[in-house]
Design an enzyme around this catalytic site. Structure first.
Site, short mmCIF file in Angstrom:
data_model
loop_
_atom_site.label_atom_id
_atom_site.label_comp_id
_atom_site.label_asym_id
_atom_site.label_seq_id
_atom_site.Cartn_x
_atom_site.Cartn_y
_atom_site.Cartn_z
N SER A 125 -21.70 -26.65 -12.87
CA SER A 125 -21.60 -28.04 -13.27
C SER A 125 -20.54 -28.81 -12.49
O SER A 125 -20.61 -28.91 -11.27
CB SER A 125 -21.36 -28.11 -14.78
N ASP A 154 -22.67 -35.33 -11.79
CA ASP A 154 -21.86 -34.13 -11.63
C ASP A 154 -22.62 -33.15 -10.73
O ASP A 154 -23.68 -33.47 -10.20
CB ASP A 154 -21.48 -33.51 -12.97
N ASP A 169 -24.49 -30.49 -10.97
CA ASP A 169 -25.87 -30.09 -11.21
C ASP A 169 -26.71 -31.23 -11.77
O ASP A 169 -27.85 -31.02 -12.17
CB ASP A 169 -25.94 -28.87 -12.13
N ASP A 217 -26.83 -32.89 -14.49
CA ASP A 217 -27.30 -32.96 -15.87
C ASP A 217 -26.56 -34.04 -16.66
O ASP A 217 -26.85 -34.25 -17.84
CB ASP A 217 -27.23 -31.61 -16.57
#
Length: 448
Positions: free
Chosen positions: A101, A241, A243, A245
């Site tokens: 992340s 961010d 990734d 998500d």
């Protein structure tokens, strides 16, 4: 928090804490627990972010999965929510995302999704932990034709982008936006997504090299994005961010639009269109007092869960609610996704701004943000944390501060679920008051 899985998957420094051996065994155990004889040859997807260690862990995971007879489909570099979506689209039994992340590049992580596209509940994570750490079950290692295969889904990005585009009935023609991809997964998808919808896109931090993910960029470092939006007179900026998500936004004045304000803006739009089921938003205990007051003024309901997008989603599922999220930018549009999705969130927000004919700053101003001060107090042990949280002296001090704030502030004292800390959060109309009250409570905790 479990022994292997934290609040958002297994995570650690790649190659020392999160080793290839660990990844291989997680793959084996996940295949055993998640497929549970659902088919002779289960099919499991693997996606990854741009960290240099992601290739290494992908191969280890794939080897572990194949060694117990699962077929692996690799997706390449994709956002985490793409994995969750593609499980259903590709009729897979489970999906795994390799990412840490917003953490620096030396970290990596393994997030697992079940066949319905949801993050694993605690009970299944504990089963995987027991197999990996306690060796309670032996791996069935087939031979010959029983060994799993590895294939590549070349259309993964196309399928995900088509899905996100399908969630809005109109384009973003004429909008000028900046996209900070954090040198992560959004570098693969964001420019194409918003350009195809008609926006004029200016790209920042979209050149990943394996080690620059989240490096002074993305949703945790928004200074360069804010300045870029201001310098170029843009309508908005979006920061993802690593990734993708989650996302945060920047309005036309260079001010941050946080997750609470995203909920307010998009929730109001859904309510006005009769699409906010239960007239309810779901947030967490960390949501700003400004959101609480905004929701009350609008005649809506705000339900707050413990910190964590998993907790938000559980509450949404329990009440059949369609919109929820965290101040940090994990926003869940349940009609379209089973998890937080930064690119979906950004599109929904930009679409509301575009359709309204107002500036992003005007919409964001509907939900003011009270000054919020967070103080972390180190605590030596879990037992000490529990004793302090149960202390009558602390309870009395919190009650006293709440009394002094009246209805113009909020206090939250909670133990961290991942670190040896007690977190003290105070909101007030004036930042000086929030700071002094937070320090007062922190000092009491230090002497208990």
């Amino acid at each position: 928090m479990g022994r292997l899985f934290g609040t958002d998957g297994a995570r650690g420094v790649a190659n020392t804490e999160l080793t290839c051996e660990m990844a291989m065994n997680i793959g084996r155990a996940a295949a055993m627990v998640l497929t549970n004889d659902s088919r002779m040859r289960p099919k499991i997807l693997i996606g990854k972010d741009t960290r240099i260690s992601s290739d290494m862990l992908e191969n280890a995971l794939a080897a572990g999965l194949c060694s117990v007879g699962a077929d692996v489909v690799t997706l390449g570099v994709v956002p985490t929510p793409a994995v969750a979506f593609l499980i259903g689209k590709l009729k897979a039994d489970a999906g795994i995302m390799i990412s840490a992340s917003h953490n620096p590049c030396e970290f990596n992580g393994i997030k697992i999704f079940s066949g319905d596209g949801f993050k694993l509940p605690d009970a299944l994570e504990e089963q995987i932990e027991a197999i990996v750490l306690d060796h309670i079950d032996t791996y069935d290692c087939p031979t010959g034709g029983g060994v799993g295969s590895i294939t590549r889904e070349e259309d993964a990005v196309d399928l995900y982008i088509q899905h996100i585009k399908s969630t809005v009935p109109y384009a973003l023609d004429g909008m000028k936006i900046a996209l900070d991809c954090a040198n992560g997964s959004a570098s693969r998808t964001a420019e194409r997504l918003y350009t195809e919808l008609g926006a004029e896109c200016y790209m920042l931090h979209d050149k990943p090299n394996g080690t620059n993910i989240n490096d002074k960029c993305g949703s945790t470092h928004m200074e360069s994005l804010k300045q870029f939006v201001l310098d170029n007179g843009l309508d908005a900026g979006i920061a993802f961010d690593g990734d993708a998500d989650r996302c945060l936004a920047v309005d036309d004045l260079g001010s941050e639009i946080d997750g609470d304000q995203v909920l307010a803006i998009c929730g109001t739009d859904l309510h006005d269109r009769g699409l906010l089921d239960g007239n309810t938003l779901v947030a967490t205990v960390m949501s700003n007092l400004g959101l609480h007051l905004f929701v009350k003024e609008k005649g809506l309901t705000l339900l707050c869960t413990d910190v964590g997008d998993r907790n938000v989603l559980e509450q949404m599922e329990a009440g059949n609610f369609v919109l929820g999220g965290e101040q940090s930018g994990h926003t869940i549009f349940r009609r379209y996704a089973t998890t937080g999705d930064g690119e979906l969130t950004a599109l929904q927000l930009l679409a509301v701004v575009h359709k309204s004919g107002q500036k992003a700053s005007q919409l964001a101003s509907m939900c003011s943000r009270y000054p919020q001060v967070l103080v972390n107090v180190p605590i030596a042990s879990k037992e000490k944390k529990e004793a302090i949280m149960a202390s009558q002296q602390l309870l009395d001090a919190v009650a006293q501060v709440e009394g002094e704030l009246g209805g113009n502030g909020r206090v939250l004292v909670r133990p961290s679920g991942t670190e040896p800390l007690i977190r003290v959060m105070v909101e007030a109309k004036e930042e000086g008051d929030a700071l002094s009250f937070a320090e007062k409570l922190a000092n009491i905790i230090k002497i208990l």
